[in-house]
Write an enzyme that holds these catalytic residues in place. Structure first.
Site, PDB file in Angstrom:
ATOM      1  N   GLU A  98     -22.495  -6.074  59.866  1.00 40.26           N
ATOM      2  CA  GLU A  98     -22.455  -6.047  61.330  1.00 40.26           C
ATOM      3  C   GLU A  98     -21.426  -7.074  61.786  1.00 40.26           C
ATOM      4  O   GLU A  98     -21.619  -8.272  61.606  1.00 40.26           O
ATOM      5  CB  GLU A  98     -23.829  -6.406  61.918  1.00 40.26           C
ATOM      6  CG  GLU A  98     -24.923  -5.439  61.512  1.00 40.26           C
ATOM      7  CD  GLU A  98     -26.287  -5.790  62.122  1.00 40.26           C
ATOM      8  OE1 GLU A  98     -26.343  -6.629  63.042  1.00 40.26           O
ATOM      9  OE2 GLU A  98     -27.292  -5.235  61.663  1.00 40.26           O
ATOM     10  N   GLU A 122     -32.212  -7.677  57.950  1.00 43.91           N
ATOM     11  CA  GLU A 122     -32.185  -9.122  58.207  1.00 43.91           C
ATOM     12  C   GLU A 122     -33.521  -9.812  57.944  1.00 43.91           C
ATOM     13  O   GLU A 122     -34.187 -10.286  58.875  1.00 43.91           O
ATOM     14  CB  GLU A 122     -31.734  -9.409  59.644  1.00 43.91           C
ATOM     15  CG  GLU A 122     -30.282  -9.099  59.886  1.00 43.91           C
ATOM     16  CD  GLU A 122     -29.781  -9.602  61.244  1.00 43.91           C
ATOM     17  OE1 GLU A 122     -30.599  -9.796  62.150  1.00 43.91           O
ATOM     18  OE2 GLU A 122     -28.563  -9.789  61.383  1.00 43.91           O
TER      19      GLU A 122
HETATM   20  C1  GAL Z   1     -28.513  -8.418  64.356  1.00 48.44           C
HETATM   21  C2  GAL Z   1     -29.420  -7.253  64.033  1.00 48.44           C
HETATM   22  C3  GAL Z   1     -29.041  -6.020  64.810  1.00 48.44           C
HETATM   23  C4  GAL Z   1     -28.779  -6.358  66.257  1.00 48.44           C
HETATM   24  C5  GAL Z   1     -27.713  -7.414  66.316  1.00 48.44           C
HETATM   25  C6  GAL Z   1     -27.317  -7.783  67.721  1.00 48.44           C
HETATM   26  O1  GAL Z   1     -29.137  -9.630  64.096  1.00 48.44           O
HETATM   27  O2  GAL Z   1     -29.396  -6.938  62.671  1.00 48.44           O
HETATM   28  O3  GAL Z   1     -30.065  -5.071  64.721  1.00 48.44           O
HETATM   29  O4  GAL Z   1     -29.960  -6.784  66.857  1.00 48.44           O
HETATM   30  O5  GAL Z   1     -28.184  -8.567  65.666  1.00 48.44           O
HETATM   31  O6  GAL Z   1     -26.304  -8.744  67.724  1.00 48.44           O
END
Ligand code: GAL
Length: 630
Positions: free
Chosen positions: A314, A142
């Protein structure tokens, strides 16, 4: 193409004796992919040069033995503490001049040469060791998260001067481009140029815009260095996981370096502070998320990925920990979000994370498993998707009838020169996107250097502040209906007002003679209903006026296939404007119920109900979180 599922896993968080059981359960659930490694640097190299890769070897073997495919992340978003001792000046610095300290993540400055070398070194070592054993890569994690892209460090200052010298060749050329005669801001040497923070009043917007271009280039340069290191040892596709509404670097530039674009989709996390939704909508969508925000990013990242390849890396699986409030999704929503991504062409949706971590920052962030390894709510929903996929229709990749330009540099230009509170490029483009979706249209987001608009029926480029020559030529050559404005082609590359005055579009006689901005609480009326808000242009024109204000002053004009919109319309006005444009383009807009969205992919139509209540549509009753396809 077969759509797949995955998850994000942190073997370094769990005793090795449970890895095999975890891997078996992932495979049994129907997952294909598992992403690992992206924060593991302190375990891979606990002290400088002391490489401890054996555990990762065993973790990869365990996962692949269970039939899973591994995405290996480079660990560079979390440099360990010793790195700071080794490079004390590596920290990113905020606009107030404060260093972003160690103790969370992403504390590095993209311009620090020493850190970039460290990042290439660890990436090379990982690629050498695992390049033939992993099925895909992720660079870093990110870029842009936690506002860490823009850095006002000494390293950035040094690199910026160098970047300017290469771009302008002489201080005189820079002075002319920026208009530095104004307020005696002329420079005699590139070494005299500071970063544009901590000035008494606003810095020269041209200075700011070049700094933002430089900042974006630094991200691309950092990423390219990792990509080169990986490619030297591995043929596996490379990806990066982008975010929602992060605009500090040009994702198209970074995306071109790799095979796959991925993004991290947290619909409930985003709702309160990224979407721009009204308080009423925030309450209404609290457990579903905004009906268009995820779709917008799906369509955006389809354009960022090479040949349209993109994933959700994610996917929110339950409550997160980091938003102003963190509700649980409606039952069924995790499956719904997964299907929405597939409908927009995602190759894979991976759930973040496999098991909820009982320690550190994200303890209350749900996973597919609870901290005690019992299945959490999302587990059954992921299983449901895995079973849907057995008889899933092929999601064909087809060109959409509508193209919407998205241009990162326009975001920076609007930020450098907003001319009034609330004027935000992303929000304008997103309002138009929402309006198009409400009419049931499927949309391709396209980059600003698109050279051909062939195949599109309707093209929109609101707010694209400096049209590229390629896009100007494409607009001149297309048969599509094209909607421009407000603020389209309003500035030169150096952020000055061009003469002849904007928008200076061939075959469209419009001159913006003055701009004004309105208080956010004081919209004004279109004669035919609805209001305009924030931004309004006074125009001189001989083209046909198709929208005007209550004093009969033109707000939108059309000549042949080209239209120009001279204000920022609200939802009511935008529906009328877009409906008219869609009909002129030969499309068949539908007035969808407020919470229904559809996505057409060739032979299949997907229908989604974003409401917390049941909704009737096409003779079916869609329950909350309901999705169907036909
Ligand atoms: C994203 C990140 C992850 C985790 C996640 C939690 O922004 O890539 O590592 O922190 O959020 O929602």
């Amino acid at each position: 193409m077969k759509r797949t599922l995955g998850t994000c896993y942190y073997p370094e968080h769990w005793p090795e004796k449970i890895w095999a059981e975890d891997a078996r359960r992932m495979a049994d659930l129907g997952l294909t992919w598992v992403r690992i490694g992206e924060f593991a640097w302190s375990r891979l190299e606990p002290t400088p040069g002391n490489l401890q890769f054996d555990w990762l070897d065993r973790a990869i073997a365990t996962l692949t033995d269970a039939g899973l495919k591994v995405v290996l992340g480079t660990p560079t978003a979390t440099p360990p503490r010793w790195m700071l001792t080794k490079h004390p000046d590596m920290l990113a610095v905020d606009a107030d001049g404060h260093a972003r300290k160690f103790g969370s993540r992403r504390h590095y400055c993209f311009s620090h040469d020493g850190y970039r070398e460290e990042s290439v070194r660890i990436t090379c070592l990982l690629a050498e060791r695992f390049g033939q054993r992993v099925a895909a890569w992720q660079t870093d994690n990110e870029y842009g998260c936690h506002d860490t892209t823009i850095s006002y460090s000494k390293s950035a200052e040094h690199a910026f001067r160098d970047w300017l010298a290469q771009k302008y060749q002489s201080p005189d050329a820079l002075n002319r481009a920026w208009g530095n005669v104004f307020w005696s801001m002329e420079y005699a040497s590139f070494e005299d140029i500071d970063l544009p923070n901590l000035t008494v009043t606003e810095p020269n917007p041209a200075h700011v815009l070049d700094f933002r271009r430089f900042t974006s280039d630094q991200v691309a340069r950092f990423n390219q260095a990792q990509v080169d290191a990986i490619r030297a040892h591995s043929d596996a596709p490379i990806s990066h996981n982008y975010m929602g509404r992060v605009t500090e670097f040009d994702h198209f530039d970074v995306g071109r370096q790799m095979e796959i674009a991925t993004w991290d989709s947290y619909p409930l996390g985003f709702l309160e502070d990224r979407v721009g939704a009204s308080p009423e909508d925030q309450r209404h969508y609290a457990r579903q998320g905004d009906p268009d925000f995820q779709a917008f990013h799906h369509d955006l990242y389809r354009a960022v990925g090479t040949d349209g390849r993109w994933w959700v890396m994610e996917q929110q699986p339950g409550p997160v920990n980091w938003a102003p409030s963190n509700p649980a999704p409606l039952p069924g929503m995790v499956r719904f979000w997964t299907w929405e991504a597939f409908a927009h062409g995602a190759e894979c949706v991976a759930y973040f994370r496999w098991r909820q971590a009982p320690f550190a920052q994200e303890q209350h962030h749900a996973g597919l498993l609870r901290p005690d390894s019992v299945e959490a709510e999302a587990f059954a929903e992921a299983a449901h998707v895995a079973s849907d996929l057995q008889d899933m229709p092929e999601v064909e990749r087809v060109q959409s009838p509508v193209a919407l330009v998205f241009d990162y540099a326009s975001q920076w230009a609007w930020e450098a020169q907003p001319q009034g509170i609330g004027n935000d490029y992303f929000q304008l483009v997103f309002d138009v996107y929402k309006g198009l979706r409400q009419l049931g249209l499927s949309i391709d987001i396209i980059p600003p250097d698109t050279a051909s608009l062939d195949g599109y029926k309707l093209v929109l480029a609101p707010g694209a502040i400096t049209l590229t020559d390629a896009l100007k030529a494409a607009i001149a050559n297309t048969q599509a209906q094209v909607v421009l404005g407000p603020r389209t082609n309003a500035k030169t590359h150096a952020l000055s007002i061009p003469v002849p005055l904007p928008p200076a579009i061939k075959n469209l006689d419009v001159t913006v003679s003055r701009v004004e901005t309105l208080r956010p609480d004081s919209p004004e009326a279109f004669a035919d209903g609805g209001h305009y808000q924030l931004w309004r242009e006074q125009i001189e024109t001989t083209a046909d006026v198709i929208e005007h204000d209550t004093q009969n002053r033109p707000l939108m004009v059309r000549a042949h296939h080209l239209s120009y919109l001279a204000a920022w319309p609200d939802t009511t006005a935008i529906q009328r404007i877009l409906t008219r444009a869609a009909i002129a383009a030969g499309l068949d807009p539908i007035d969808l119920p407020k919470d229904i969205r559809i996505r057409d992919t060739g032979r299949t139509r997907f229908v989604f109900n974003h409401s917390p209540d049941s909704v009737e549509f096409e003779g079916q009753t869609l329950p909350p979180a309901g999705v169907f396809w036909h």
